[in-house]
Structure formats: C-alpha cells, structure tokens
Design a protein around this motif. Structure first.
Motif, short mmCIF file in Angstrom:
data_model
loop_
_atom_site.label_atom_id
_atom_site.label_comp_id
_atom_site.label_asym_id
_atom_site.label_seq_id
_atom_site.Cartn_x
_atom_site.Cartn_y
_atom_site.Cartn_z
N VAL A 203 0.85 -1.19 0.00
CA VAL A 203 0.00 0.00 0.00
C VAL A 203 0.88 1.24 0.00
CG1 VAL A 203 -1.82 1.28 1.19
CG2 VAL A 203 -1.81 -1.21 1.28
N VAL A 204 0.62 2.16 -0.93
CA VAL A 204 1.37 3.42 -0.99
C VAL A 204 0.38 4.58 -1.11
CG1 VAL A 204 3.33 2.30 -2.13
CG2 VAL A 204 1.61 3.48 -3.51
N GLY A 205 0.90 5.78 -0.87
CA GLY A 205 0.09 6.98 -1.10
C GLY A 205 -0.09 7.80 0.17
N PRO A 206 -0.33 9.12 0.01
CA PRO A 206 -0.48 10.01 1.14
C PRO A 206 -1.85 9.91 1.79
CG PRO A 206 -0.86 11.21 -0.89
CD PRO A 206 -0.47 9.81 -1.29
N GLY A 207 -1.94 10.37 3.02
CA GLY A 207 -3.21 10.38 3.74
C GLY A 207 -3.07 11.11 5.05
N ASN A 208 -4.16 11.25 5.79
CA ASN A 208 -4.11 11.93 7.08
C ASN A 208 -3.45 11.03 8.13
OD1 ASN A 208 -6.06 10.07 7.92
ND2 ASN A 208 -7.77 11.49 7.61
N SER A 209 -3.45 11.50 9.36
CA SER A 209 -2.74 10.77 10.42
C SER A 209 -3.36 9.39 10.66
CB SER A 209 -2.74 11.57 11.73
OG SER A 209 -4.06 11.83 12.17
N TYR A 210 -4.66 9.24 10.43
CA TYR A 210 -5.30 7.94 10.64
C TYR A 210 -4.91 6.95 9.54
CZ TYR A 210 -7.93 10.64 14.00
OH TYR A 210 -8.27 11.45 15.04
N VAL A 211 -4.80 7.45 8.33
CA VAL A 211 -4.32 6.62 7.23
C VAL A 211 -2.87 6.21 7.49
CG1 VAL A 211 -3.70 6.62 4.78
CG2 VAL A 211 -5.90 7.56 5.51
N ALA A 212 -2.04 7.18 7.90
CA ALA A 212 -0.63 6.89 8.19
C ALA A 212 -0.51 5.90 9.34
CB ALA A 212 0.10 8.18 8.52
N ALA A 213 -1.35 6.07 10.36
CA ALA A 213 -1.30 5.17 11.52
C ALA A 213 -1.72 3.76 11.13
CB ALA A 213 -2.20 5.70 12.63
N ALA A 214 -2.74 3.65 10.28
CA ALA A 214 -3.20 2.33 9.84
C ALA A 214 -2.12 1.63 9.02
CB ALA A 214 -4.49 2.47 9.04
N LYS A 215 -1.50 2.37 8.10
CA LYS A 215 -0.43 1.79 7.29
C LYS A 215 0.73 1.35 8.18
CE LYS A 215 0.85 4.06 3.59
NZ LYS A 215 1.22 5.25 2.76
N SER A 216 1.12 2.21 9.11
CA SER A 216 2.25 1.91 9.99
C SER A 216 1.97 0.68 10.84
CB SER A 216 2.53 3.13 10.87
OG SER A 216 3.56 2.86 11.79
N TYR A 217 0.76 0.62 11.40
CA TYR A 217 0.40 -0.52 12.26
C TYR A 217 0.38 -1.82 11.47
CZ TYR A 217 -2.45 -3.76 14.96
OH TYR A 217 -2.92 -4.88 15.62
N LEU A 218 -0.27 -1.81 10.31
CA LEU A 218 -0.40 -3.03 9.51
C LEU A 218 0.95 -3.48 8.95
CD1 LEU A 218 -3.76 -2.09 7.82
CD2 LEU A 218 -3.37 -4.14 9.21
N ALA A 219 1.82 -2.51 8.64
CA ALA A 219 3.17 -2.87 8.20
C ALA A 219 3.96 -3.46 9.36
CB ALA A 219 3.88 -1.65 7.64
N GLY A 220 3.74 -2.90 10.55
CA GLY A 220 4.46 -3.36 11.74
C GLY A 220 4.14 -4.79 12.12
N ILE A 221 2.92 -5.24 11.81
CA ILE A 221 2.57 -6.63 12.13
C ILE A 221 2.76 -7.55 10.93
CG2 ILE A 221 0.96 -5.96 13.96
CD1 ILE A 221 -1.34 -6.57 12.02
N GLY A 222 3.35 -7.00 9.86
CA GLY A 222 3.69 -7.81 8.70
C GLY A 222 2.53 -8.12 7.77
N GLN A 223 1.43 -7.37 7.88
CA GLN A 223 0.27 -7.65 7.04
C GLN A 223 0.41 -7.05 5.64
OE1 GLN A 223 -2.14 -9.71 7.74
NE2 GLN A 223 -3.25 -9.35 5.83
#
Length: 431
Positions: A203-223
């Motif tokens: 998943v790529v692309g800009p977004g607000n803090s909630y989008v960034a947080a969701a990407k960061s969290y899901l990447a952190g758990i390897g999803q």
C-alpha cells in the motif's frame, strides 16, 4: 514576526538542535483509534467498511468497488494534456530503473538474482480538499513498469461522486478497480480483503494521520508492505548570494502551503542573503494571502534560516538533516551535490523548484520524510521488485567445499542434519 535566523556553527549545535530532532508525526494516539477499526474490518469485512463509511463520511454505500471503465468522465482537454505530459515523463524516468536478472560464477558454482514483482498493490488517494491526483501517477506508474499485475485505487467516497480526474487517471492507467473507502477502514479493507475487495500486499500513497497510523500498524505486524513512513512535508535549501532571494522564499512557501506542520530550512553562508529572503517571505504573505495562517505557522514555528561559515558546513548539516526535498541554488550546484549523501530528492540550480518534481519532471514525489532518507529511498521501480537469489552447485564444488561446511556446521551445533545433507552427497561421490 520574521522567520528565525540563526548564526550556526557545527561545533555549537544548540542553535539548530531542534531542527535535527525532526518532527516525526506522533501516531500513537491515532493508532489507538485505528486498531479497533482495523480489527472490525478484519472480522466483519464489507459490513464494517460500510458502517464506518457512513459514520465518518456520512455516505451510505451500496457497493464499495467500482469499475473505472464503466464511469463517464469530463476532464478538460488542457488538464488531460498536462497529466499526459507528466505521465510520459514519469514513465520515461522510471523505465530507466528497470532491472535485469543476472548470474555470476563463484567458486565454480552458478549464483544469481532473479527479480520478481510484488503481486498486488493498493494506491491511496485522499479526497476532499486534500486531492492529490499527481500522487496516483507517482504510485501506479513505477508499479506497472515493475510488472505488478493487480492494482487498485483506494479513495474516500464523495457525495457528488468521485472526482472526474481520479476516475480518468484510473482509466488511462488501466487499473483493475476503484475502492470507494477512505481512512483507516480503507487501508484495513485492502490489507485483509473483504467479500468484495481483493487483498493488496503493498500500500502506498499520502493520507491523514489515521491513514498513516493504519499503514504503519499493519506494516508493523507484517500484514502489508508500505512506502517509507510519512510525516510532514519539508524542504532544505542550500543557497549562496548567486541565488535569487525571491525565488528561494517562494520555494520555502511552497512547502509551507502543504500544512502548518511543514518545514522549510534555508542554509546559507551570507547574512545579507538571509535577510533578503526573510524580507521576501514577509512580502509574499501580503501579496499571496491564500492559506495565510497555515503558511505563517509553518514558517514561523517550524522553519529556520541558518547562516554557516562555509558551504561545506551547509552540506554537512544537510546530511544530518536528511531532508525530503533538497534544493541547491549555488554558483556551482553540481560541486555541492557531490557532497550530498542523504536526501529524498535533490533539485539542482536556480530553475529547479520542488514543484517541478512534484508534478512534471518525471522523478517520483513519494519520498521519505523526517530524516528517513538516511535509510529509505524515493518510491521507484525497485520498491515493487523482490530479489530472488538462486544457486546451482556443481558436484566438484560440493566435494571441494564440504570440509569447510563440516567444520562450520559442527561449530554451530547443526552438523547432524545441515552437515549430513552435504556429507551424503560427498560420500556418494567417493564410492
């Protein structure tokens, strides 16, 4: 209230230490809010996606997936020409990044690398006032060139229908579908997949803090895989007295226009030039009042002009800063560029403002922020390629190297199976 001007010295960093701390976006509070949303989408699929869309966007969706080829669009011809020109330039630059698989003989064995694309991608495009159709080009084109087969565009629904420009871009880029879900629920939907939304593995692309947080969290758990962690937009400019102070001020403000948390840092050797740029900033605030308070906050609170004893010190500090965008407006920009090691994208000379790279030159504008360029690169074809290493061992090489494998496997306590897997082949050849 003029922009802060600091007499900087690398031996006494107290005057600019705050700049090096880099205002990385603190996503901890946002993560607390998005994790329950992500879990709900994971467990309840389309039902949760539609409920969150109605809650956050006040839109009730019958379907969350659209076929872009089935939608009529009306994009002015001049706008089409602009985006088609950008598309051509971006494609040409990124085609040059393509990699060929390769092999080499090492100690008698054939070793190599085979490049394979990631299978699927979702590109997030914000909606409403934060509409960045140029980011759609930047995310999809290198993925297409890398060979990604399954690509979907994820964007919040709009009460008046999706913007024509986004649909038209989806059509000319020939993506598979548009997912009309925004926010953390949109990221979760493509990360896990739902009854109607296929899963995307990147998943790529800009977004607000909630989008960034969701990407960061899901990447952190390897999803999912993601582009580099995103923070506020930033520019660093190295300039001497040969530069145009009005142009430099404009370039600082072009970053400030992204948001009040954006930053613009000017590094120069001239106090006179620093004062000239400061004055041009104040003139611009009067002449161009659009988004005035936002730009003022970014310039007055997050930006700075640093006066260093030499251009070499400016380069050293820039490498410490590792900015998202770096402009070099000096008499000999290529000489200065020779010392640059860390930057997302570099703009050389007086006629290379960041906005050219943002839109039309062909380089990618999805870049690491907040010092991330020390370890991350700009989005490119490589971002969507995996390296598969391979080897073909010869009988002669195995026999010659087995004694070393025997000693190494014994040292690591793995000789019973690791060592034996080589030994049985070695012994067979001795018969």
């Amino acid at each position: 209230m003029p922009v802060s001007i600091v007499q900087a010295d690398l031996d006494r960093p107290s005057g600019f230490q705050h700049l090096l701390k880099k205002a990385k976006e603190d996503l901890s509070s946002a993560k607390e809010k998005v994790i329950p949303i992500i879990q709900s989408v994971k467990e309840n699929g389309d039902k949760a996606v539609k409920e969150f869309t109605e809650k956050f966007d006040s839109i009730r969706l019958d379907s969350v997936v659209l076929d872009p080829s089935s939608i009529q669009t009306n994009v002015p011809r001049d706008v089409q020409t602009a985006f088609l020109t950008a598309k051509k330039n971006i494609e040409e630059f990124h085609r040059a990044q393509k990699r060929d698989s390769w092999n080499v003989k090492v100690d008698g064995n054939l070793l190599g690398v085979k490049y394979t694309p990631i299978p699927s991608l979702a590109v997030y495009a914000p909606g409403g006032t934060a509409l960045y159709p140029s980011s759609v080009l930047m995310g999809i084109i290198p993925a297409k060139i890398a060979g990604v087969k399954e690509i979907q565009l994820v964007t919040p629904p709009q009460k008046g229908g999706l913007p024509d420009i986004l649909v038209w871009l989806a059509q000319i880029l020939e993506i598979d579908r548009i997912v009309t879900v925004g926010g953390a629920q949109g990221i979760a939907a493509v990360a896990y997949g739902t009854e109607t939304i296929p899963r995307s593995e990147f998943v790529v692309g800009p977004g607000n803090s909630y989008v960034a947080a969701a990407k960061s969290y899901l990447a952190g758990i390897g999803q999912i895989g993601i582009d580099s962690p995103a923070g506020p937009s930033e520019v660093c400019i190295i300039a001497d007295e040969s530069a145009n102070p009005k142009w430099v001020a404009c370039d600082m403000l072009s970053q400030a226009e992204h948001g009040e948390d954006s930053s613009a840092v000017l590094l120069t050797t001239s106090a006179k030039f620093a004062e000239s740029v400061s004055k041009e900033l104040e003139i611009a605030f009067v002449e161009r009042p659009k988004r005035l308070e936002m730009k003022k906050k970014a310039i007055y609170e997050n930006s700075c002009i640093c006066i260093f004893p030499s251009l070499a010190d400016c380069v050293t500090f820039s490498n410490l800063l590792a900015p998202e965008h770096l402009e070099i407006q000096t008499e000999d920009p290529h000489s200065v560029f020779g010392g640059i090691e860390h930057a997302g994208s570099v703009f050389l000379g007086n006629y290379s403002p960041v906005a050219m790279g943002d839109y039309i030159s062909g380089t990618n504008h999805i870049l690491p922020t907040a010092g991330g360029s020390r370890i991350y690169s700009s989005l490119g074809v490589d971002s969507f390629l995996k390296r598969v290493t391979f080897q073909e061992i010869t009988k002669e090489s195995l026999n010659r190297l087995y004694p070393h494998v025997k000693l190494m496997s014994e040292l690591e306590g793995l000789d019973e199976e690791h060592g034996t897997s080589v030994k049985v082949r070695y012994e067979e050849d001795l018969k």
